[in-house]
Structures are given as structure tokens and as C-alpha cells.
Write a protein that holds these residues in place. Structure first.
Motif, PDB file in Angstrom:
ATOM      1  N   ILE A 306     -42.587 -13.109  23.328  1.00 31.18           N
ATOM      2  CA  ILE A 306     -42.969 -13.566  24.666  1.00 31.18           C
ATOM      3  C   ILE A 306     -44.053 -14.636  24.522  1.00 31.18           C
ATOM      4  O   ILE A 306     -45.035 -14.440  23.814  1.00 31.18           O
ATOM      5  N   LEU A 307     -43.859 -15.776  25.203  1.00 30.32           N
ATOM      6  CA  LEU A 307     -44.826 -16.867  25.179  1.00 30.32           C
ATOM      7  C   LEU A 307     -45.283 -17.202  26.598  1.00 30.32           C
ATOM      8  O   LEU A 307     -44.586 -16.894  27.565  1.00 30.32           O
ATOM      9  N   GLY A 308     -46.450 -17.864  26.701  1.00 30.54           N
ATOM     10  CA  GLY A 308     -46.936 -18.319  27.997  1.00 30.54           C
ATOM     11  C   GLY A 308     -48.271 -17.708  28.363  1.00 30.54           C
ATOM     12  O   GLY A 308     -49.165 -17.578  27.526  1.00 30.54           O
ATOM     13  N   SER A 309     -48.421 -17.307  29.628  1.00 31.70           N
ATOM     14  CA  SER A 309     -49.647 -16.659  30.101  1.00 31.70           C
ATOM     15  C   SER A 309     -49.284 -15.332  30.762  1.00 31.70           C
ATOM     16  O   SER A 309     -48.118 -15.087  31.092  1.00 31.70           O
ATOM     17  N   ARG A 310     -50.289 -14.490  30.948  1.00 34.35           N
ATOM     18  CA  ARG A 310     -50.041 -13.154  31.499  1.00 34.35           C
ATOM     19  C   ARG A 310     -49.268 -13.242  32.811  1.00 34.35           C
ATOM     20  O   ARG A 310     -49.591 -14.054  33.684  1.00 34.35           O
ATOM     21  N   SER A 311     -48.256 -12.402  32.937  1.00 32.42           N
ATOM     22  CA  SER A 311     -47.420 -12.411  34.134  1.00 32.42           C
ATOM     23  C   SER A 311     -48.168 -11.825  35.330  1.00 32.42           C
ATOM     24  O   SER A 311     -49.290 -11.331  35.207  1.00 32.42           O
ATOM     25  N   GLY A 380     -52.757  -2.963  31.820  1.00 32.05           N
ATOM     26  CA  GLY A 380     -53.748  -3.790  32.492  1.00 32.05           C
ATOM     27  C   GLY A 380     -53.136  -4.687  33.546  1.00 32.05           C
ATOM     28  O   GLY A 380     -53.813  -5.492  34.184  1.00 32.05           O
ATOM     29  N   GLY A 381     -51.835  -4.553  33.719  1.00 31.69           N
ATOM     30  CA  GLY A 381     -51.175  -5.352  34.741  1.00 31.69           C
ATOM     31  C   GLY A 381     -50.450  -6.541  34.161  1.00 31.69           C
ATOM     32  O   GLY A 381     -51.024  -7.362  33.446  1.00 31.69           O
ATOM     33  N   GLY A 382     -49.159  -6.623  34.445  1.00 37.16           N
ATOM     34  CA  GLY A 382     -48.372  -7.731  33.935  1.00 37.16           C
ATOM     35  C   GLY A 382     -48.090  -7.594  32.452  1.00 37.16           C
ATOM     36  O   GLY A 382     -48.434  -6.601  31.815  1.00 37.16           O
ATOM     37  N   ILE A 383     -47.457  -8.613  31.901  1.00 33.13           N
ATOM     38  CA  ILE A 383     -47.117  -8.650  30.478  1.00 33.13           C
ATOM     39  C   ILE A 383     -47.958  -9.731  29.807  1.00 33.13           C
ATOM     40  O   ILE A 383     -47.888 -10.908  30.184  1.00 33.13           O
ATOM     41  N   LEU A 384     -48.759  -9.320  28.833  1.00 31.58           N
ATOM     42  CA  LEU A 384     -49.536 -10.282  28.058  1.00 31.58           C
ATOM     43  C   LEU A 384     -48.648 -10.815  26.944  1.00 31.58           C
ATOM     44  O   LEU A 384     -48.139 -10.049  26.127  1.00 31.58           O
ATOM     45  N   PRO A 385     -48.431 -12.139  26.881  1.00 26.77           N
ATOM     46  CA  PRO A 385     -47.527 -12.705  25.862  1.00 26.77           C
ATOM     47  C   PRO A 385     -48.003 -12.460  24.432  1.00 26.77           C
ATOM     48  O   PRO A 385     -49.204 -12.297  24.187  1.00 26.77           O
ATOM     49  N   ASP A 386     -47.063 -12.446  23.521  1.00 27.62           N
ATOM     50  CA  ASP A 386     -47.400 -12.368  22.096  1.00 27.62           C
ATOM     51  C   ASP A 386     -48.090 -13.656  21.657  1.00 27.62           C
ATOM     52  O   ASP A 386     -48.971 -13.635  20.800  1.00 27.62           O
ATOM     53  N   VAL A 387     -47.662 -14.762  22.260  1.00 31.37           N
ATOM     54  CA  VAL A 387     -48.262 -16.071  21.978  1.00 31.37           C
ATOM     55  C   VAL A 387     -48.742 -16.653  23.302  1.00 31.37           C
ATOM     56  O   VAL A 387     -47.941 -17.041  24.147  1.00 31.37           O
ATOM     57  N   GLU A 388     -50.053 -16.679  23.487  1.00 30.28           N
ATOM     58  CA  GLU A 388     -50.609 -17.223  24.734  1.00 30.28           C
ATOM     59  C   GLU A 388     -50.710 -18.744  24.629  1.00 30.28           C
ATOM     60  O   GLU A 388     -51.160 -19.284  23.624  1.00 30.28           O
ATOM     61  N   ILE A 389     -50.301 -19.430  25.711  1.00 33.59           N
ATOM     62  CA  ILE A 389     -50.337 -20.888  25.772  1.00 33.59           C
ATOM     63  C   ILE A 389     -51.206 -21.280  26.967  1.00 33.59           C
ATOM     64  O   ILE A 389     -50.841 -21.017  28.114  1.00 33.59           O
ATOM     65  N   SER A 390     -52.326 -21.901  26.689  1.00 40.51           N
ATOM     66  CA  SER A 390     -53.289 -22.210  27.754  1.00 40.51           C
ATOM     67  C   SER A 390     -52.703 -23.126  28.824  1.00 40.51           C
ATOM     68  O   SER A 390     -53.056 -23.032  30.000  1.00 40.51           O
ATOM     69  N   ALA A 391     -51.779 -24.009  28.428  1.00 40.74           N
ATOM     70  CA  ALA A 391     -51.193 -24.956  29.387  1.00 40.74           C
ATOM     71  C   ALA A 391     -50.412 -24.249  30.483  1.00 40.74           C
ATOM     72  O   ALA A 391     -50.211 -24.799  31.567  1.00 40.74           O
ATOM     73  N   THR A 392     -49.948 -23.037  30.205  1.00 36.52           N
ATOM     74  CA  THR A 392     -49.148 -22.295  31.183  1.00 36.52           C
ATOM     75  C   THR A 392     -50.005 -21.762  32.331  1.00 36.52           C
ATOM     76  O   THR A 392     -49.504 -21.549  33.436  1.00 36.52           O
ATOM     77  N   LYS A 393     -51.286 -21.543  32.061  1.00 40.54           N
ATOM     78  CA  LYS A 393     -52.164 -20.937  33.062  1.00 40.54           C
ATOM     79  C   LYS A 393     -52.835 -22.007  33.911  1.00 40.54           C
ATOM     80  O   LYS A 393     -53.510 -22.898  33.391  1.00 40.54           O
ATOM     81  N   LEU A 394     -52.670 -21.916  35.219  1.00 38.88           N
ATOM     82  CA  LEU A 394     -53.273 -22.878  36.130  1.00 38.88           C
ATOM     83  C   LEU A 394     -54.732 -22.530  36.383  1.00 38.88           C
ATOM     84  O   LEU A 394     -55.095 -21.365  36.531  1.00 38.88           O
ATOM     85  N   ALA A 395     -55.564 -23.566  36.463  1.00 41.85           N
ATOM     86  CA  ALA A 395     -56.976 -23.380  36.807  1.00 41.85           C
ATOM     87  C   ALA A 395     -57.087 -22.991  38.278  1.00 41.85           C
ATOM     88  O   ALA A 395     -56.222 -23.364  39.091  1.00 41.85           O
ATOM     89  N   PRO A 396     -58.128 -22.261  38.666  1.00 40.38           N
ATOM     90  CA  PRO A 396     -58.313 -21.882  40.080  1.00 40.38           C
ATOM     91  C   PRO A 396     -58.284 -23.081  41.014  1.00 40.38           C
ATOM     92  O   PRO A 396     -57.754 -22.994  42.130  1.00 40.38           O
ATOM     93  N   THR A 397     -58.856 -24.207  40.574  1.00 39.62           N
ATOM     94  CA  THR A 397     -58.861 -25.422  41.410  1.00 39.62           C
ATOM     95  C   THR A 397     -57.438 -25.880  41.695  1.00 39.62           C
ATOM     96  O   THR A 397     -57.081 -26.179  42.839  1.00 39.62           O
ATOM     97  N   THR A 398     -56.602 -25.916  40.659  1.00 38.72           N
ATOM     98  CA  THR A 398     -55.216 -26.350  40.819  1.00 38.72           C
ATOM     99  C   THR A 398     -54.447 -25.375  41.695  1.00 38.72           C
ATOM    100  O   THR A 398     -53.647 -25.789  42.551  1.00 38.72           O
ATOM    101  N   GLU A 399     -54.670 -24.090  41.498  1.00 37.50           N
ATOM    102  CA  GLU A 399     -53.996 -23.078  42.316  1.00 37.50           C
ATOM    103  C   GLU A 399     -54.339 -23.249  43.792  1.00 37.50           C
ATOM    104  O   GLU A 399     -53.479 -23.124  44.663  1.00 37.50           O
ATOM    105  N   THR A 400     -55.610 -23.540  44.082  1.00 32.23           N
ATOM    106  CA  THR A 400     -56.032 -23.744  45.466  1.00 32.23           C
ATOM    107  C   THR A 400     -55.342 -24.962  46.072  1.00 32.23           C
ATOM    108  O   THR A 400     -54.878 -24.931  47.214  1.00 32.23           O
ATOM    109  N   LEU A 401     -55.257 -26.050  45.300  1.00 36.61           N
ATOM    110  CA  LEU A 401     -54.617 -27.274  45.785  1.00 36.61           C
ATOM    111  C   LEU A 401     -53.133 -27.068  46.039  1.00 36.61           C
ATOM    112  O   LEU A 401     -52.547 -27.684  46.933  1.00 36.61           O
ATOM    113  N   LEU A 402     -52.508 -26.212  45.268  1.00 40.74           N
ATOM    114  CA  LEU A 402     -51.098 -25.881  45.505  1.00 40.74           C
ATOM    115  C   LEU A 402     -50.955 -24.985  46.730  1.00 40.74           C
ATOM    116  O   LEU A 402     -50.057 -25.173  47.555  1.00 40.74           O
ATOM    117  N   LYS A 403     -51.854 -24.018  46.845  1.00 41.75           N
ATOM    118  CA  LYS A 403     -51.788 -23.052  47.943  1.00 41.75           C
ATOM    119  C   LYS A 403     -52.015 -23.701  49.296  1.00 41.75           C
ATOM    120  O   LYS A 403     -51.336 -23.375  50.275  1.00 41.75           O
TER     121      LYS A 403
END
Length: 544
Positions: A306-311, A380-403
Motif C-alpha cells: 500500500i502506497l500514499g497517505s493514511r486513508s 488508529g483509524g484508516g489504513i496507514l500505507p507501507d510506503v508513505e508519500i508526502s505528495a499524496t497528503k494535502l496541506a490544511p491550506t489546500t484542503e480549505t481552498l478546495l472545500k
């Protein structure tokens, strides 16, 4: 009135719902009967005596829906129109215009246009604000406007819409719309098959299987399953998709409930399609529910990486239960657990903080579990990837702008400035500077705890009639906050530009164009390909 019913009918309507599904309330029978009688009396008395005319159906709908909000976001009441919408989401088929319709701040607009369907053929674009559908003025219409755009095939619907300040008219002929669970798949470099699974409707496993078989026939020797942004759906489809890669009779997920009849094990029922092909699954913070079942099972069974950021962390199981007059209640009946015993759910809605928000387990409280080959994984909630990729996780600022639709709305402006881009649309530094100006002009605030506290201070000052005394200090704080907002935008410049670019690609080349762009310009996919090509690294992850 809305607040009144939210507080007054909590117990009786819950009682009615659970009596319907047959849960025993022997110990509380008198209390339930008492509260039902009280509620019936209140509802009848208010309707008969309130100074203005009341709409009993609307009042009850509001009352029930607000009551259920006290439980969790997933236990919901469906009126007749809601039931139809729910069925569409599960089948992926309906007759309509082929566009995503969204209401925001009292306005109804088109969020996305699907290629080749009626809205697209009529020339409608994402960002168009719908003003009128047939004879219905949407400014005065509070129901789900998308239902006005569904009906019998070949029905003609006249609409009035606003685009960039200009009012326009269009006639749309309704047609069958099919929303694919697998909207895209392709053979990438190094014989890597890539499959996008966007939702778990009734065709999810069949479409995934078809894509898998076709890719293998094309020569694929490795598979990437992209679950980013997939909100979930049907549980049995998640099990069937796992079954493509794991053996028959393998435990995929367990559900546990206070009601023993909902304590169930879900196992694979068929012979697998391929037990050996190397598999990588990409997830992000918007991969939820059935997506997490697939990712969690594949991880616990050591069948893939599993790759990416925590689900997302949605491990609550809902079941729609029929009520009278074509209505339903979708009730949270249990929780999901992966094969190793991990609970997927992140938030505990039975425990809330001072602001009424559900509490999330702290990292120090996470529990360790073992995969099939003995690897340590955590809940702890969700699935923590075996390989975490920082690019997959959005910053709070970006999330707010999308929301708050800031990115969407600015992308609309960019699109209409140059609607005939050839090739891949780009977002320049000049565009980003214009975006920052747009944020200031539209007075869009990136809501942080500090900005919320400042707003509260001003509101209280006005109530206490002392705002004049604090005006200078308040303006200084406001200026400082604006500077910190600019700093936050600059800090996340590349991520914001990326989101704007992706939105523009969807406008110019539809969702399919975005997936094609991903296959050539996406760091998560690149990393997945590299991992699948590095057999020693792939195997070491699954065995450590």
C-alpha cells in the motif's frame, strides 16, 4: 422550529426506527412508549395551533434528519426522493444530463461535466450556475435540484443558467447515463497495468476484473490499483475485488455490533484470477470505507504493498432499512475490522469534545496487530500505507481552498480566459499571483483556529457595543492574519498550482484526460512503478 425538533424528538424517533428493525427494548419499553406518546402529542399540538401554516411532511423530515446528526454523519433518513438518489449511486445508472450538480451558499452550479452525455452535448461547462430548470426558479427551490434534471429518456428540459455574468438558455434532452466504477485503465511502462477504481457500485468488481484481464492480455506483469478519492460503496464488491488477487475462502473483513445478528465474517467465494502478480494499491485521505476494506485486507494478507497517505478512516457499517411510504433509514449497525483485527474507524462519535466534535484516538493509543506473515501494523483509524508519500497528503491550506471552492471558482475564470488550450493546460507563477489577488478581492479567509477566535472576539465586541474601543487593535490583528494567510499560500504554492492544473485538465479534457495526465506526471504512480520493478524491495516490505 428546526432547533426545537432537533432537541425534542431525539428519543421517540430513534425508538420508532429501531422498533422497525426488531432490536429488543424490553428493559426500556415503558420509557420508549412514554416518549413516543409525548412526541406525538407535541407534533400534533404544534401543527394544530402554530400561528402560521405548517408543512407536516417538511417538519418531520427536518426533525428526523437533525436528530440523526446527533449520532454520526452516516446514519441518515431517506425520503422518497433520497431513496431514488441512493439507488442511482449504487447502480451507477440513471437517466439525466450527465453532470455533477452541487449547491453551495444558496447557489446551484455544475461541478463537473461528463464526456459525451447530454450536458456536454448542450455546451454546458463546469462553473455554470443554474438559475431555472423548467418552470422552477432555483433561488426559491430548497430541494435537491439534481432531481429536476432526471426523468424519462428523451424528455426535453429547458434551463436558464449564468456563465461569467451572462444569462444563457439551453435545451437538454435527457438520456441514459452510466457512471463507470473503473473510468480508466492502461498499460504503462515496464509492463505495469494501471487501474483506476473510483467507486464501489454494483459493477465495480466486474469492471475491475475486465480491466485486469485485458491488461494481462496486453502483457501486464504488475498491477497498480488506484483508490485515491474513492469514497467506498458496496461491501460485497470490495470482497469480490479482493478475491481477484487472494484465494477462495480467505477472510476479508469482519463486522461487529451490539446486535449479534450483525456480527459477520465476509470471505472470498470464488477462485482467484491471479495469486502471484505483484500488486500496489495507492490510497489517500479521501479513500474511505470499501476502499479501506480492500487496502486493509491486501495489507493484512501480505498480498500487495500500500502506497500514499493514511486513508480516511470510515469503519462504520450502514444498512438501508425500509420504512413506510417508500422511505428508508440508513443505520450504522456495526464496525469494520480488517483480517488482522484492526478497526478502520478513526472518529469515536460516542465521545465528543467541548465543541461537539467526535474524538480521534491519539497516536500513543494505537494498538499493534500482526499481518499473515507477522508484520506489525496498527489501528488508529484508516489504513496507514507501507510506503508513505508526502505528495499524496494535502496541506490544511489546500484542503480549505478546495472545500470553500476557491480553487474551483478561480479555475473557472482561468478556463474562460483561454477555453481552447491545445495540449496539457499549465498554471504559471503569474496565474498563482492572480489567484492570490483573487483570494484578497473575494475576501476568502483560510479559516484557522486563530481566525475563528478573532471573528468570535469581534462578534462579542459588537454585542457588548465596545467594537469602537478595539477597532485599532482589531485591524492590526486582521492585517497580521492576512500576512500569515499570504505566507500559507506561498508555502503551499506548488500544491495549489497542481490542484488548479488538475481542475483545468478536467475542464479541457474531462476526467479521462486527468487520468491520462496522471500516468505521465504523477509521483505516486511513478513511485509505485519503481517499487514494483524492484523485486527485492517489494518482497522485503511484505516480509519485514
Amino acid at each position: 422550529m428546526k432547533h426545537f425538533f432537533k432537541r425534542k424528538i431525539m428519543i421517540p424517533v430513534v425508538a420508532l426506527t429501531f422498533l422497525w428493525v426488531g432490536v429488543s427494548f424490553k428493559n426500556d419499553f415503558f420509557e420508549i412508549a412514554k416518549q413516543i406518546e409525548i412526541f406525538t402529542g407535541v407534533f400534533k399540538t404544534v401543527n394544530q395551533n402554530y400561528v402560521d401554516e405548517t408543512n407536516a411532511g417538511e417538519m418531520m423530515d427536518i426533525a428526523i434528519k437533525n436528530m440523526l446528526k446527533e449520532l454520526d454523519p452516516y446514519t441518515v433518513f431517506f425520503n422518497e426522493q433520497d431513496v431514488l438518489k441512493y439507488k442511482i449511486n449504487n447502480t451507477g445508472e440513471y437517466t439525466g444530463i450527465g453532470a455533477m450538480v452541487q449547491r453551495k451558499d444558496g447557489k446551484v452550479f455544475l461541478k463537473e461535466i461528463y464526456k459525451g452525455f447530454p450536458a456536454d452535448k448542450a455546451g454546458l461547462k463546469a462553473g455554470d450556475e443554474l438559475l431555472q430548470i423548467g418552470d422552477v426558479l432555483l433561488k426559491e427551490y430548497q430541494e435537491d435540484a439534481s432531481q429536476l434534471l432526471k426523468g424519462a429518456k428523451n424528455t426535453s428540459v429547458n434551463i436558464v443558467y449564468l456563465r461569467q455574468g451572462t444569462t444563457r438558455k439551453a435545451n437538454i434532452v435527457l438520456n441514459e447515463v452510466e457512471i463507470k466504477a473503473v473510468p480508466y485503465y492502461a498499460l504503462l511502462k515496464d509492463k505495469t497495468g494501471y487501474i483506476v477504481l473510483s467507486k464501489f457500485n454494483e459493477k465495480a468488481s466486474a469492471e475491475t476484473k475486465a480491466a485486469l484481464l485485458d491488461l494481462k492480455q496486453q502483457g501486464a506483469t504488475k498491477i497498480i490499483l488506484d483508490l485515491r478519492g474513492n469514497p467506498g460503496g458496496l461491501l460485497h464488491e470490495a470482497v469480490n475485488i479482493c478475491n481477484l488477487f487472494v484465494a477462495k475462502n480467505e477472510l476479508i473483513v469482519t463486522t461487529k455490533s451490539k446486535n449479534v445478528k450483525y456480527n459477520l465474517e465476509y470471505r472470498t467465494k470464488n477462485e482467484p484470477n491471479d495469486l502471484e502478480i505483484p500488486l500496489a494499491i495507492i490510497v489517500d485521505g479521501k479513500s474511505a470505507s470499501a476502499s479501506e476494506i480492500v487496502a486493509g485486507a491486501i495489507q493484512d494478507l501480505d498480498r500487495g504493498v500500500i502506497l500514499g497517505s493514511r486513508s480516511f478512516g470510515k469503519g462504520l457499517v450502514q444498512r438501508p432499512l425500509d420504512l413506510s411510504y417508500g422511505t428508508q433509514v440508513k443505520v450504522t449497525i456495526s464496525r469494520y475490522y480488517t483480517p488482522s483485527g484492526r478497526c478502520i474507524q478513526a472518529l469515536d462519535y460516542s465521545k465528543k469534545d467541548a465543541n461537539g466534535k467526535a474524538i480521534k484516538k491519539a497516536q500513543k493509543e494505537y494498538n499493534a496487530f500482526k499481518t499473515k506473515t507477522g508484520r506489525t501494523v496498527y489501528d488508529g483509524g484508516g489504513i496507514l500505507p507501507d510506503v508513505e508519500i508526502s505528495a499524496t497528503k494535502l496541506a490544511p491550506t489546500t484542503e480549505t481552498l478546495l472545500k470553500n471552492e476557491a480553487i474551483f471558482n478561480f479555475a473557472t475564470e482561468l478556463y474562460f480566459k483561454n477555453p481552447t488550450v491545445s495540449g496539457i493546460p499549465s498554471v504559471t507563477d503569474a496565474d498563482f499571483l492572480a489567484f492570490k489577488t483573487y483570494i484578497h478581492q473575494e475576501k476568502i479567509v483560510l479559516e484557522t483556529e486563530t481566525s475563528k477566535a478573532l471573528k468570535t472576539v469581534l462578534e462579542n465586541a459588537k454585542k457588548e457595543q465596545i467594537e469602537e474601543q478595539i477597532t485599532v487593535a482589531f485591524k492590526q490583528l486582521e492585517t497580521a492574519l492576512e500576512k500569515s494567510q499570504d505566507a500559507a499560500l506561498e508555502k503551499n504554492k506548488e500544491q495549489i498550482k497542481k490542484q488548479l492544473q488538475e481542475e483545468l485538465i478536467i475542464r479541457h479534457q474531462y476526467r479521462e484526460g486527468l487520468y491520462l495526465f496522471y500516468t505521465k506526471n504523477n509521483p505516486e504512480i511513478e513511485q509505485a512503478i519503481a517499487l514494483l520493478n524492484n523485486t527485492p524491495q517489494y518482497q522485503s516490505i511484505l516480509k519485514k
